[in-house]
Enzyme design. Sequence first.
Site, short mmCIF file in Angstrom:
data_model
loop_
_atom_site.label_atom_id
_atom_site.label_comp_id
_atom_site.label_asym_id
_atom_site.label_seq_id
_atom_site.Cartn_x
_atom_site.Cartn_y
_atom_site.Cartn_z
N LYS A 44 46.24 45.30 64.78
CA LYS A 44 45.79 46.24 63.75
C LYS A 44 45.02 45.48 62.67
O LYS A 44 45.08 44.25 62.57
CB LYS A 44 46.99 46.95 63.13
CG LYS A 44 47.96 46.04 62.37
CD LYS A 44 49.13 46.81 61.81
CE LYS A 44 50.07 45.88 61.05
NZ LYS A 44 51.18 46.62 60.42
N TYR A 276 34.39 33.08 33.95
CA TYR A 276 34.61 34.16 32.99
C TYR A 276 35.86 33.93 32.15
O TYR A 276 36.93 33.58 32.66
CB TYR A 276 34.76 35.49 33.73
CG TYR A 276 33.51 35.94 34.45
CD1 TYR A 276 32.30 36.08 33.78
CD2 TYR A 276 33.55 36.22 35.81
CE1 TYR A 276 31.16 36.49 34.44
CE2 TYR A 276 32.42 36.65 36.48
CZ TYR A 276 31.22 36.78 35.79
OH TYR A 276 30.10 37.19 36.46
#
Length: 388
Positions: A44, A276
């Site tokens: 999956k 940042y």
Amino acid sequence: MKDTAPLPTAPLRARAEIDLTALRSNVRALRALAPGAALMAVVKSDAYGHGAVPCARAALDAGATWLGTATPEEALELRAAGLPGRVMCWLWTPGGPWRQAIEADIDVSVSAMWALREVTAAAREAGLPARVQLKADTGLGRNGCQPADWADLVAAALRAEADGLIRITGLWSHFACADEPGHPSIAAQLTRFREMTAYAEDHGVRPEVRHMANSPATLTLPEAHFDLVRTGIAVYGISPGPEIGTSADFGLRPVMTLAASLALVKHVPGGHGISYGHHYVTPGETTLGLVPVGYADGVPRHASGSGPVLVGGKWRTVAGRVAMDQFVVDLGGDRPETGAEAVLFGPGDRGEPTAEDWAQAAGTIAYEIVTRIGTRVPRVYVNEALDG
């Protein structure tokens, strides 16, 4: 005359190298741990980020006889690729592609009456019986039929089977805490599963497989192996949790190595803010390396300031915030060439960090680290040919 010579292949910005020899070895090791059960390789979420079709093919080559997916679309992709054998999918919503799954000979999971009604209607339209596995909620509290509703679901499924619309091919459930050895829910769920399967069989269900064991249960709970084990993260060489042991403890090897090429190496003075928010400021004169992957590629922003990276044979740490496309490491004055390899994680045998190291840095689990690596990072498959 126009020059038609091919352009040289540029180095990759980043790559996720997938070692299929390691995957096949992991499947063989898992089969040896559950010798009395068949093995399902769960592929999956694009094989936990590793690539569903190549990994499914390698797992089958190594002796897996079932493939497992969450969504029907994932299961149908495997069939479209020509993969043989038994395929099961378990996460359905109303109006799902039942008929396509039936026509592709896919086992579908049913947890409630609405799903049984939809799959029988699709089987009637297709003129083919659906392969149906009934899921019991033995205590996880997600999908699955509650014990109070089990008798009604079993009775309705048996009626549909008598009408030739379905074949009840499996009875199954899922653990809540198999990665926590000794947790009281484990024994309670096993007892409930035995009770619910016994009820179904006493009333005429003849399943091909009964199954409950996920990766941690496959590794540590032989009493939970039943007829089939569903192995997901362990197929990819990652331990389900440090509490039960390392990958090496179980003879497993991590399959994915995530690496990038340094986009820039530069000298900066002390007191220089990085990325940042300037959450990292250089403590002194140093060199910086720019790693051109970020949270858009699946590098967790939560690992800002803590994620480990191997550059030039040394562990470095993400300096400041992980940005969308890039992050910085402080190289401490070292000057690797621009383009040098930065290894975020791998098996660990070259001294590089592992996915578990990143999980600890980000406060998550290794499942998430590998699964979240995005499609912008190409998968490069090595050792595709069968071993030996």
